[in-house]
Design a protein around this motif. Structure first.
Motif, PDB file in Angstrom:
ATOM      1  N   UNK A 183      43.027  35.107  49.163  1.00  0.00           N
ATOM      2  CA  UNK A 183      42.674  35.369  47.317  1.00  0.00           C
ATOM      3  C   UNK A 183      43.121  36.731  47.113  1.00  0.00           C
ATOM      4  N   UNK A 184      43.602  37.755  47.992  1.00  0.00           N
ATOM      5  CA  UNK A 184      44.050  39.077  47.777  1.00  0.00           C
ATOM      6  C   UNK A 184      44.904  39.064  46.624  1.00  0.00           C
ATOM      7  N   UNK A 185      45.010  39.879  45.616  1.00  0.00           N
ATOM      8  CA  UNK A 185      45.718  40.080  44.624  1.00  0.00           C
ATOM      9  C   UNK A 185      46.536  41.717  44.666  1.00  0.00           C
ATOM     10  N   UNK A 186      47.537  41.699  44.366  1.00  0.00           N
ATOM     11  CA  UNK A 186      48.383  42.723  44.301  1.00  0.00           C
ATOM     12  C   UNK A 186      48.734  43.038  42.936  1.00  0.00           C
ATOM     13  N   UNK A 187      48.328  44.249  42.351  1.00  0.00           N
ATOM     14  CA  UNK A 187      48.689  44.482  40.857  1.00  0.00           C
ATOM     15  C   UNK A 187      48.710  46.182  40.446  1.00  0.00           C
ATOM     16  N   UNK A 188      49.405  46.135  39.448  1.00  0.00           N
ATOM     17  CA  UNK A 188      49.383  47.321  38.931  1.00  0.00           C
ATOM     18  C   UNK A 188      48.198  47.585  37.723  1.00  0.00           C
ATOM     19  N   UNK A 189      47.684  48.713  37.948  1.00  0.00           N
ATOM     20  CA  UNK A 189      46.333  49.060  37.245  1.00  0.00           C
ATOM     21  C   UNK A 189      46.495  50.198  36.279  1.00  0.00           C
ATOM     22  N   UNK A 190      46.039  50.150  34.854  1.00  0.00           N
ATOM     23  CA  UNK A 190      46.194  51.446  34.115  1.00  0.00           C
ATOM     24  C   UNK A 190      45.034  52.402  34.602  1.00  0.00           C
ATOM     25  N   UNK A 191      45.267  53.506  34.699  1.00  0.00           N
ATOM     26  CA  UNK A 191      44.109  54.475  34.841  1.00  0.00           C
ATOM     27  C   UNK A 191      43.726  54.932  33.397  1.00  0.00           C
ATOM     28  N   UNK A 192      42.337  55.658  33.285  1.00  0.00           N
ATOM     29  CA  UNK A 192      42.006  56.156  32.157  1.00  0.00           C
ATOM     30  C   UNK A 192      43.237  57.073  31.580  1.00  0.00           C
ATOM     31  N   UNK A 193      43.947  58.038  32.227  1.00  0.00           N
ATOM     32  CA  UNK A 193      44.745  58.829  31.723  1.00  0.00           C
ATOM     33  C   UNK A 193      46.222  58.081  31.293  1.00  0.00           C
ATOM     34  N   UNK A 194      46.262  57.128  31.298  1.00  0.00           N
ATOM     35  CA  UNK A 194      47.541  56.104  31.037  1.00  0.00           C
ATOM     36  C   UNK A 194      48.458  55.898  32.268  1.00  0.00           C
ATOM     37  N   UNK A 195      48.248  56.267  33.159  1.00  0.00           N
ATOM     38  CA  UNK A 195      49.116  56.430  34.470  1.00  0.00           C
ATOM     39  C   UNK A 195      48.867  55.003  35.028  1.00  0.00           C
ATOM     40  N   UNK A 196      49.728  54.737  36.251  1.00  0.00           N
ATOM     41  CA  UNK A 196      49.822  53.500  36.695  1.00  0.00           C
ATOM     42  C   UNK A 196      49.648  53.489  38.261  1.00  0.00           C
ATOM     43  N   UNK A 197      48.725  52.686  38.861  1.00  0.00           N
ATOM     44  CA  UNK A 197      48.391  52.740  40.196  1.00  0.00           C
ATOM     45  C   UNK A 197      48.336  51.413  40.750  1.00  0.00           C
ATOM     46  N   UNK A 198      49.006  51.310  42.029  1.00  0.00           N
ATOM     47  CA  UNK A 198      48.987  50.240  42.823  1.00  0.00           C
ATOM     48  C   UNK A 198      47.718  49.825  43.294  1.00  0.00           C
ATOM     49  N   UNK A 199      47.084  48.570  43.199  1.00  0.00           N
ATOM     50  CA  UNK A 199      45.777  48.303  43.416  1.00  0.00           C
ATOM     51  C   UNK A 199      45.783  46.945  44.224  1.00  0.00           C
ATOM     52  N   UNK A 200      45.104  46.735  45.077  1.00  0.00           N
ATOM     53  CA  UNK A 200      44.857  45.330  45.751  1.00  0.00           C
ATOM     54  C   UNK A 200      43.268  45.100  45.906  1.00  0.00           C
ATOM     55  N   UNK A 201      42.746  43.918  45.486  1.00  0.00           N
ATOM     56  CA  UNK A 201      41.559  43.494  45.833  1.00  0.00           C
ATOM     57  C   UNK A 201      41.352  42.009  45.780  1.00  0.00           C
ATOM     58  N   UNK A 202      40.252  41.639  46.435  1.00  0.00           N
ATOM     59  CA  UNK A 202      40.033  40.175  46.332  1.00  0.00           C
ATOM     60  C   UNK A 202      39.700  39.593  44.937  1.00  0.00           C
ATOM     61  N   UNK A 203      40.204  38.671  44.443  1.00  0.00           N
ATOM     62  CA  UNK A 203      40.398  37.939  43.090  1.00  0.00           C
ATOM     63  C   UNK A 203      38.812  38.043  42.567  1.00  0.00           C
ATOM     64  N   UNK A 204      37.949  37.445  43.572  1.00  0.00           N
ATOM     65  CA  UNK A 204      36.530  37.250  42.900  1.00  0.00           C
ATOM     66  C   UNK A 204      35.806  38.586  42.945  1.00  0.00           C
ATOM     67  N   UNK A 205      35.996  39.613  43.651  1.00  0.00           N
ATOM     68  CA  UNK A 205      35.373  40.717  43.652  1.00  0.00           C
ATOM     69  C   UNK A 205      36.316  41.856  43.531  1.00  0.00           C
ATOM     70  N   UNK A 206      36.626  42.074  42.327  1.00  0.00           N
ATOM     71  CA  UNK A 206      37.433  43.139  41.979  1.00  0.00           C
ATOM     72  C   UNK A 206      36.908  44.337  41.302  1.00  0.00           C
ATOM     73  N   UNK A 207      35.887  44.572  41.270  1.00  0.00           N
ATOM     74  CA  UNK A 207      35.181  45.655  40.714  1.00  0.00           C
ATOM     75  C   UNK A 207      35.610  47.053  41.556  1.00  0.00           C
ATOM     76  N   UNK A 208      35.421  48.144  40.787  1.00  0.00           N
ATOM     77  CA  UNK A 208      35.892  49.335  41.456  1.00  0.00           C
ATOM     78  C   UNK A 208      35.647  49.716  42.795  1.00  0.00           C
ATOM     79  N   UNK A 209      34.445  49.267  43.289  1.00  0.00           N
ATOM     80  CA  UNK A 209      33.923  49.835  44.750  1.00  0.00           C
ATOM     81  C   UNK A 209      34.939  48.817  45.658  1.00  0.00           C
ATOM     82  N   UNK A 210      35.222  47.693  45.143  1.00  0.00           N
ATOM     83  CA  UNK A 210      36.117  46.686  46.213  1.00  0.00           C
ATOM     84  C   UNK A 210      37.709  46.936  46.019  1.00  0.00           C
TER      85      UNK A 210
END
Length: 805
Positions: free
Chosen positions: A120-147
């Motif tokens: 259930x791993x998800x590869x994604x582009x995530x917006x940061x608070x400063x408007x930049x983009x980061x490459x992020x992976x997480x499990x779909x059901x537990x995708x909070x910041x610590x995970x």
């Protein structure tokens, strides 16, 4: 299953178009539907989204549309993606930031089976608070910041993440120059290496088949052409395969590459190359190692001889696939019908661009991979493969209405015409369900430009009189102009004999046998850093030094020393000259450091005060495990590392004062050393926090601490300040850099606050151009402060008090 939309109502058919049911009768007559998704792992499961302008809901059916369950949503789905193998998993995201953490994701892709550890791993582009983009992976059901995980250390360009087969790609632009990174089989990202003279402004991944990356790169001096590059297995080292491949602008304005990969034949591609004002079509059998022009047919449709001699005259094909998925486009092939290419093209001695645009194209059949080529129609036709490629059906282009279709059972040599409509129809497309044994096709179109869509179902099963038996097949040997070895193999295919009116069964196998060939020179291409010369040999390019050994090569270990050649990826040849061209294993030499370079991760020579600056150290030559690295940040701080492996992700440092700093790096081992230097300008953007005290009230204000030019004592013209305050009950104190600013001040002057010179608590504040001293400041005199009414104005605004007691 087929779906059509008429008068804002959707209809569903589960019997190949014989009957249709109105979907609104099952989901609600007032429900307005917008999108329908079919689960790839279970075709009976469908998901329908409602129109968000009326309501936000999703309707799910597990019985192919017989019944639905409706679920209301608290957000609006912009896109939905089914998991490729888990039918109960779907990923949906929206730009509404109130939804969940998923709402911040700009672009997402699901896991790849066999490569990602979590299904259930998800590869994604995530917006940061400063408007930049980061490459992020997480499990779909537990995708909070610590995970969440961040596989790439740093920011990436928006919409640049590509997850495809064994590879992941991202793009990073620094100082206007784009760099591209690849991860093979989820290993750490490494920078893609093109020839050093290449200055790409755009890169597209064409394919990642057979453990190799095919990329199209647009150089700085190209506008409507791209260069084709082929990679090694890891997708890092790229060599040039063809220059100046033409592009065609699509209906949406995007550029489409004139490159076509022939289905069913490994390593066979067709490309249109532009050189000066000429465009010609080339074909390759060994995945870009060798290209040649297309030979024109010997006669035209009327049987007249065509005197077209290579290289002065050749066949030029249109290679645009249709933007309408229900039309065949100008070229079509099918994996179950290897060796058959149906394409639209022209014959010209010299294909000038202006002539090419007005030329009337004709339809051609290419059989046995260019061994047999002949014209089939005078006009352009859409041609589809039926019965796993055993039959061909052709209909005129949608610009011309027709009542007839034509079918061929002998690979396009003879065609029989059949009528399918009483009234001429503009055919907008055809539906054929792939992978089934039914013989049903559905045409849809319109009688006129003002009429509604028409659906016409055709069951062509009656054309076949029986199922094919062993005697109905014949063998076909794939070859390249008489050369039986293609991509290092002798391949024998089983095909139905032309003219036999029998149906291919479920167990139809197209490949009968494949035997490896002895390796020869054409099975090898030039390795990275080498170029093929006229005599056919691969020699080092002017920018490449073959004596350079990778810094990852440590003393006592072995490395592969290139011979200048590498075997074409997915080529299956054996023995022969393989040992002669294969890289040789050698001991790593002990080398002095050379080619040391230093840069910041952002590629800039400026940084903000009190923020992390990441320095990247690169060494071209030298033993990375036995080379000491020292880095002096220029502010009295230095660090040292025993080897390069400790600093692969960069060295971080925080500057506490502004100014211009000389940052130097030293690489040293027992055989020598190398140095490099850069100058970093650190500027201040952090504010100075001011607190106004009026008896029991404390009003926090902020003012920039940086001053752009020297101010004489008593002159506060270059200092940002607040509104006026009283003299007797107010003081101002610089609170350093602690806490959080809340009320930004205007650029009036702090003279209006205190009206006198600033004095440090310890020593005078010395201000130099571009440099800020970090000291606590306070007013030394209050004899020129402004009136009491100004302070009351501030107090009323921020405390609600009407007077200052």
């Amino acid at each position: 299953m087929s779906v059509c939309n008429l008068l804002n109502c959707s209809y569903l058919s589960t019997d190949y178009g014989s009957t249709y049911e109105r979907m609104n009768d099952k989901v609600g007559s007032k429900t307005v539907l917008s999108y329908l998704y079919v689960c790839p792992s279970n075709k009976k499961k469908i998901m329908v989204l409602t129109d968000p302008e009326f309501e936000s809901s999703v309707l799910i059916s597990s019985d192919e549309g017989a019944s639905y369950q409706k679920y209301r949503l608290s957000f609006y789905i912009l896109s939905l993606l089914f998991h490729p193998t888990q039918e109960d998993w779907a990923l949906a995201y929206s730009h509404d930031q109130k939804v969940s953490s998923m709402s911040f994701f700009h672009h997402s892709l699901l896991s790849v089976t066999g490569l990602d550890k979590e299904s259930d791993l998800v590869h994604m582009e995530a917006h940061t608070p400063n408007g930049r983009i980061q490459y992020v992976t997480c499990q779909a059901l537990i995708c909070s910041e610590p995970n969440r995980n961040y596989p790439f250390p740093g920011y990436i360009d928006i919409s640049s993440l590509v997850v495809q087969d064994d590879y992941m790609f991202i793009q990073v632009t620094r100082a206007g120059q784009a760099s591209y990174y690849v991860s093979y089989q989820r290993d750490p990202f490494l920078k893609i290496k093109l020839p050093k003279y290449s200055l790409p402004k755009d890169l597209h991944i064409v394919s990642t088949d057979e453990h190799q990356v095919f990329a199209a790169v647009q150089e700085w001096n190209q506008n409507d052409t791209y260069n084709l590059y082929l990679s090694d297995t890891r997708g890092i080292l790229f060599t040039l395969a063809m220059e100046n491949v033409k592009t065609t602008r699509g209906l949406g304005g995007n550029q489409m590459l004139d490159l076509y990969e022939v289905a069913g034949i490994k390593g066979m591609l067709i490309a249109n190359r532009r050189l000066d004002n000429q465009v010609k079509t080339y074909i390759t059998y060994n995945k870009g190692r060798d290209w040649r022009l297309l030979q024109a047919p010997a006669t035209d449709l009327a049987g007249n001889d065509i005197h077209c001699i290579l290289p002065f005259c050749s066949l030029h094909l249109q290679l645009q696939t249709s933007e309408n998925p229900y039309l065949s486009g100008s070229i079509s092939t099918k994996a179950s019908a290897p060796g058959i290419i149906v394409a639209t093209g022209v014959l010209r001695l010299s294909i000038q661009l202006d002539v090419y645009k007005v030329t009337v194209c004709k339809s051609y059949i290419i059989l046995n991979c260019l061994c047999v080529l002949f014209q089939i129609f005078e006009e352009e036709h859409n041609v589809w493969f039926l019965d796993k490629g055993g039959a061909l059906v052709a209909v005129k282009q949608p610009t011309v209405p027709t009542r007839h279709l034509q079918i061929s059972f002998d690979e396009g040599r003879q065609w029989t015409r059949h009528s399918f409509s009483l009234v001429p129809l503009f055919v907008d497309g055809m539906l054929v369900e792939a992978g089934t044994e039914n013989q049903i096709m559905t045409f849809f179109g319109h009688f006129s430009h003002r009429s509604e869509w028409q659906l016409i179902k055709i069951d062509y099963k009656s054309i076949f009189n029986r199922k094919c038996t062993e005697g109905d097949y014949q063998t076909w040997h794939l070859h390249n102009k008489g050369e039986p070895c293609v991509m290092g193999q002798k391949q024998i295919y089983m095909k139905r004999r032309p003219g036999n009116y029998c149906m291919l069964g479920k167990d139809y196998a197209k490949v009968l046998s494949a035997e490896s060939c002895i390796c020869r020179a054409h099975d090898f291409e030039c390795d990275y850093g080498y170029e093929r010369r006229r005599e056919g040999n691969c020699l080092p390019a002017f920018w490449f030094n073959p004596a350079v050994v990778s810094r990852s090569c440590s003393q006592g270990k072995n490395y592969l020393n290139s011979t200048g050649y590498r075997k074409v990826v997915s080529n299956n040849c054996i023995k022969g000259v393989k040992d002669m061209y294969t890289p040789r294993k050698q001991m790593c030499p002990n080398r002095a450091p050379k080619g040391l370079s230093l840069s910041t991760r952002e590629g800039k020579l400026t940084a903000d005060l009190h923020t992390n600056v990441t320095f990247l150290v690169h060494l071209d030559e030298g033993d990375s495990l036995r080379t000491n690295i020292q880095l002096d940040f220029g502010d009295g701080t230095a660090v040292s590392y025993s080897n390069l492996s400790w600093i692969e992700e960069g060295i971080r440092h925080v500057y506490k004062t502004a100014g211009i700093f000389r940052v130097s790096a030293l690489a040293e081992n027992t055989l020598g050393f190398d140095t490099t230097t850069l100058y970093l300008h650190v500027t201040c953007t952090s504010p100075l926090y001011i607190h106004l005290f009026c008896q029991d009230y404390s009003i926090p204000l902020t003012a920039p601490m940086c001053r752009r030019k020297q101010s004489p004592p008593g002159d506060c013209s270059q200092i940002a300040g607040a509104r006026s305050t009283t003299r007797s009950r107010l003081s101002a104190t610089g609170q350093g850099y602690h806490g959080r600013p809340n009320i930004p001040l205007t650029r009036t002057t702090l003279c209006q606050l205190c009206g006198t010179s600033w004095v440090s608590q310890t020593r005078p504040a010395v201000i130099k151009p571009g440099i800020v001293t970090h000291q606590a400041l306070q007013c030394s005199a209050l004899d020129r402060c402004a009136t009491r009414e100004a302070v009351w104005h501030i107090l009323r605004e921020f405390t609600g008090e009407r007077e200052c007691r």
